[in-house]
Design an enzyme around this catalytic site. Structure first.
Site, PDB file in Angstrom:
ATOM      1  N   ALA A  67       0.862  -1.180   0.000  1.00 55.50           N
ATOM      2  CA  ALA A  67       0.000   0.000   0.000  1.00 55.50           C
ATOM      3  C   ALA A  67       0.899   1.230   0.000  1.00 55.50           C
ATOM      4  O   ALA A  67       2.064   1.167   0.413  1.00 55.50           O
ATOM      5  CB  ALA A  67      -0.885  -0.016   1.242  1.00 55.50           C
ATOM      6  N   GLY A 112       0.446  -5.068   0.753  1.00 60.34           N
ATOM      7  CA  GLY A 112      -0.730  -5.157  -0.123  1.00 60.34           C
ATOM      8  C   GLY A 112      -0.425  -5.868  -1.439  1.00 60.34           C
ATOM      9  O   GLY A 112      -1.331  -6.408  -2.077  1.00 60.34           O
ATOM     10  N   GLU A 115      -0.767  -9.453  -0.621  1.00 57.57           N
ATOM     11  CA  GLU A 115      -2.203  -9.683  -0.385  1.00 57.57           C
ATOM     12  C   GLU A 115      -2.973  -9.740  -1.710  1.00 57.57           C
ATOM     13  O   GLU A 115      -3.879 -10.555  -1.882  1.00 57.57           O
ATOM     14  CB  GLU A 115      -2.760  -8.579   0.535  1.00 57.57           C
ATOM     15  CG  GLU A 115      -2.205  -8.708   1.957  1.00 57.57           C
ATOM     16  CD  GLU A 115      -2.520  -7.504   2.828  1.00 57.57           C
ATOM     17  OE1 GLU A 115      -2.178  -6.372   2.429  1.00 57.57           O
ATOM     18  OE2 GLU A 115      -3.123  -7.685   3.904  1.00 57.57           O
ATOM     19  N   GLU A 135       4.385  -5.257   7.344  1.00 59.94           N
ATOM     20  CA  GLU A 135       3.608  -4.230   8.068  1.00 59.94           C
ATOM     21  C   GLU A 135       4.072  -4.015   9.503  1.00 59.94           C
ATOM     22  O   GLU A 135       4.111  -2.884   9.977  1.00 59.94           O
ATOM     23  CB  GLU A 135       2.115  -4.594   8.061  1.00 59.94           C
ATOM     24  CG  GLU A 135       1.427  -4.378   6.728  1.00 59.94           C
ATOM     25  CD  GLU A 135       1.539  -5.563   5.778  1.00 59.94           C
ATOM     26  OE1 GLU A 135       2.321  -6.499   6.044  1.00 59.94           O
ATOM     27  OE2 GLU A 135       0.814  -5.552   4.761  1.00 59.94           O
TER      28      GLU A 135
HETATM   29  N1  COA Z   1       4.535   3.222  -0.758  1.00 54.10           N
HETATM   30  C1  COA Z   1       4.942   4.384  -1.304  1.00 54.10           C
HETATM   31  N2  COA Z   1       6.071   4.521  -2.005  1.00 54.10           N
HETATM   32  C2  COA Z   1       6.846   3.442  -2.146  1.00 54.10           C
HETATM   33  C3  COA Z   1       6.507   2.193  -1.588  1.00 54.10           C
HETATM   34  C4  COA Z   1       5.291   2.103  -0.880  1.00 54.10           C
HETATM   35  N3  COA Z   1       4.865   0.959  -0.339  1.00 54.10           N
HETATM   36  N4  COA Z   1       7.483   1.299  -1.888  1.00 54.10           N
HETATM   37  C5  COA Z   1       8.397   1.978  -2.604  1.00 54.10           C
HETATM   38  N5  COA Z   1       8.012   3.256  -2.765  1.00 54.10           N
HETATM   39  C6  COA Z   1       8.727   4.337  -3.481  1.00 54.10           C
HETATM   40  C7  COA Z   1       9.924   4.835  -2.698  1.00 54.10           C
HETATM   41  O1  COA Z   1       9.529   5.792  -1.718  1.00 54.10           O
HETATM   42  C8  COA Z   1      10.730   5.439  -3.802  1.00 54.10           C
HETATM   43  O2  COA Z   1      10.183   6.688  -4.148  1.00 54.10           O
HETATM   44  P1  COA Z   1      11.143   7.979  -4.420  1.00 54.10           P
HETATM   45  O3  COA Z   1      11.986   7.571  -5.606  1.00 54.10           O
HETATM   46  O4  COA Z   1      10.176   9.074  -4.725  1.00 54.10           O
HETATM   47  O5  COA Z   1      11.950   8.159  -3.181  1.00 54.10           O
HETATM   48  C9  COA Z   1      10.493   4.511  -4.976  1.00 54.10           C
HETATM   49  O6  COA Z   1       9.266   3.821  -4.673  1.00 54.10           O
HETATM   50  C10 COA Z   1      11.574   3.457  -5.149  1.00 54.10           C
HETATM   51  O7  COA Z   1      11.738   2.766  -3.922  1.00 54.10           O
HETATM   52  P2  COA Z   1      13.153   2.618  -3.160  1.00 54.10           P
HETATM   53  O8  COA Z   1      12.877   2.392  -1.706  1.00 54.10           O
HETATM   54  O9  COA Z   1      14.050   3.771  -3.508  1.00 54.10           O
HETATM   55  O10 COA Z   1      13.705   1.293  -3.839  1.00 54.10           O
HETATM   56  P3  COA Z   1      14.757   0.268  -3.208  1.00 54.10           P
HETATM   57  O11 COA Z   1      15.151  -0.646  -4.319  1.00 54.10           O
HETATM   58  O12 COA Z   1      15.826   0.958  -2.453  1.00 54.10           O
HETATM   59  O13 COA Z   1      13.906  -0.592  -2.117  1.00 54.10           O
HETATM   60  C11 COA Z   1      11.978  -1.804  -1.319  1.00 54.10           C
HETATM   61  C12 COA Z   1      12.844  -1.417  -2.530  1.00 54.10           C
HETATM   62  C13 COA Z   1      10.763  -2.564  -1.830  1.00 54.10           C
HETATM   63  C14 COA Z   1      12.807  -2.710  -0.383  1.00 54.10           C
HETATM   64  C15 COA Z   1      11.575  -0.529  -0.567  1.00 54.10           C
HETATM   65  O14 COA Z   1      11.008   0.391  -1.508  1.00 54.10           O
HETATM   66  C16 COA Z   1      10.520  -0.763   0.498  1.00 54.10           C
HETATM   67  O15 COA Z   1      10.866  -1.276   1.573  1.00 54.10           O
HETATM   68  N6  COA Z   1       9.256  -0.362   0.245  1.00 54.10           N
HETATM   69  C17 COA Z   1       8.203  -0.435   1.207  1.00 54.10           C
HETATM   70  C18 COA Z   1       7.709  -1.861   1.355  1.00 54.10           C
HETATM   71  C19 COA Z   1       6.644  -1.946   2.421  1.00 54.10           C
HETATM   72  O16 COA Z   1       6.885  -1.762   3.601  1.00 54.10           O
HETATM   73  N7  COA Z   1       5.437  -2.252   1.973  1.00 54.10           N
HETATM   74  C20 COA Z   1       4.337  -2.510   2.835  1.00 54.10           C
HETATM   75  C21 COA Z   1       3.528  -1.302   3.032  1.00 54.10           C
HETATM   76  S1  COA Z   1       2.193  -1.702   4.104  1.00 54.10           S
END
Ligand code: COA
Length: 261
Positions: A67, A112, A115, A135
Site C-alpha cells: 500500500a 498489499g 495480499e 507491516e
Molecule cells: N509506498 C509508497 N512509495 C513506495 C513504496 C510504498 N509501499 N514502496 C516503494 N516506494 C517508493 C519509494 O519511496 C521510492 O520513491 P522515491 O523515488 O520518490 O523516493 C520509490 O518507490 C523506489 O523505492 P526505493 O525504496 O528507492 O527502492 P529500493 O530498491 O531501495 O527498495 C523496497 C525497494 C521494496 C525494499 C523498498 O522500496 C521498500 O521497503 N518499500 C516499502 C515496502 C513496504 O513496507 N510495503 C508494505 C507497506 S504496508
C-alpha cells in the site's frame, strides 16, 4: 471508468492483462489504484467474452511494493477502517470473479502486493521476486487480507513466521512453502502465465467457475457444509450442455466444443 494507474488489455485468447502501472513508486497501491483494480475485476467478472485475468506490475523490479505508505502515514482510525474494507472488498471481488486469475509476480510483492497476489487463483514468480508482509516493521498489520489468506495458503506456523518477522521470502523459499506455484525466468513470466490459463480456458467455463466457487465456499465452512455445496454444484455442472458435450466427446474420441452453457 477510464484508468490512470493501471493498464487493462484483453488479448486474442480472451485473457485480460491487468498491470499496476506506477513503476517509479514500485507500483505501490494508492487508493486510486485500488479503486481502478476493483473496477477492472468487476469488468472481468461481468464480461462473458473475458475468460481469465493476469495481474502484474510495470517494470522489472516490482509486482506491487505494498500500500502507498504516504497515504498510510496520515490515516485516522476511522479512515483506516474504511481503507482496509475498501481494499478487502476489491481483492474479494478478484477472488470471486468466477474466472481464474494468475498473479505474475515479477519482483517485490510486499504488504498489499502479496495480499493482492494471494487473492489470485495461482501465483507464478520470477527468480528476483521477494514476497512478504512487512507491516509490523511499520507499526501496523496487514489490512487487505494478509492475516487471513496467508495461513489458508501455507498453514498457521509458516504464515506467522512471515507475518511476525516482516522479513521477505525469496522466490525459492516462497515456492518451497507453497506460496507460489512455480518460479519462472522473468522474461517468460507472462508467456508461462498465458500457457497455464490456456489449459484452464480449454475446459468447460461453467465447470471451472463451479470449482472456484466450491473451493471458496468449502474453505469458509465445515467439511459437511462444503460437501453439501459440492454435491449441489456437481448437479448444476451435470445440468449443463457442456457436461453432455464433454462426456460424449470423450466417448467419441474427439475434442469437446464447449459453449459455456
Ligand atoms: N509506498 C509508497 N512509495 C513506495 C513504496 C510504498 N509501499 N514502496 C516503494 N516506494 C517508493 C519509494 O519511496 C521510492 O520513491 P522515491 O523515488 O520518490 O523516493 C520509490 O518507490 C523506489 O523505492 P526505493 O525504496 O528507492 O527502492 P529500493 O530498491 O531501495 O527498495 C523496497 C525497494 C521494496 C525494499 C523498498 O522500496 C521498500 O521497503 N518499500 C516499502 C515496502 C513496504 O513496507 N510495503 C508494505 C507497506 S504496508
Amino acid at each position: 471508468m477510464s484508468y490512470g494507474h493501471i493498464l487493462f488489455e484483453v488479448d486474442e485468447h480472451a485473457v485480460a492483462l491487468i498491470t499496476v502501472n506506477r513503476p517509479d513508486k514500485l507500483n505501490a497501491l494508492s487508493g486510486a489504484v485500488v479503486a481502478e483494480l476493483r473496477d477492472a475485476f468487476e469488468r472481468v467478472a461481468g464480461d462473458r467474452s473475458i475468460r481469465a485475468a493476469i495481474l502484474t506490475g510495470a517494470g522489472e523490479k516490482a509486482f506491487v511494493a505494498g500500500a502507498d505508505i504516504n497515504e498510510l502515514a496520515v490515516l485516522s482510525p476511522i479512515q483506516a477502517l474504511e481503507f482496509a474494507r475498501r481494499g478487502q472488498q476489491a481483492f474479494r471481488s478478484l477472488e470471486t470473479m468466477g474466472k481464474p486469475s494468475v498473479a505474475a509476480v515479477n519482483g517485490y510483492a510486499l504488504g498489499g502486493g502479496l495480499e493482492l497476489a494471494m487473492a489470485c487463483t495461482v501465483r507464478f514468480a520470477s527468480e528476483n521476486a521477494r514476497l512478504g508482509q512487512p507491516e509490523v516493521k511499520l507499526g501496523i498489520i496487514p489490512g487487505y487480507g494478509g492475516t487471513q489468506r496467508l495461513p489458508r495458503l501455507v498453514g498457521r506456523g509458516r504464515a506467522l513466521e512471515v507475518l511476525l518477522s516482516g522479513e521477505p521470502l525469496t522466490a525459492a523459499e516462497a515456492h518451497r512453502i507453497g506460496l507460489v506455484n512455480a518460479i519462472v525466468p522473468q522474461n517468460e513470466l507472462l508467456s508461462y502465465s498465458r500457457a497455464w490459463l490456456q489449459k484452464v480456458i480449454a475446459n468447460a467455463p461453467v465447470a471451472v467457475g463451479l470449482v472456484l466457487e466450491a473451493v471458496d465456499v468449502g474453505l469458509d465452512s465445515s467439511l459437511d457444509a462444503g460437501l453439501r455445496f459440492e454435491a449441489s454444484a456437481f448437479a448444476a455442472a451435470v445440468a449443463t450442455e457442456d457436461s453432455r458435450e464433454g462426456t460424449r466427446a470423450f466417448l467419441e474420441k474427439r475434442k469437446p466444443a464447449f459453449v459455456g452453457k
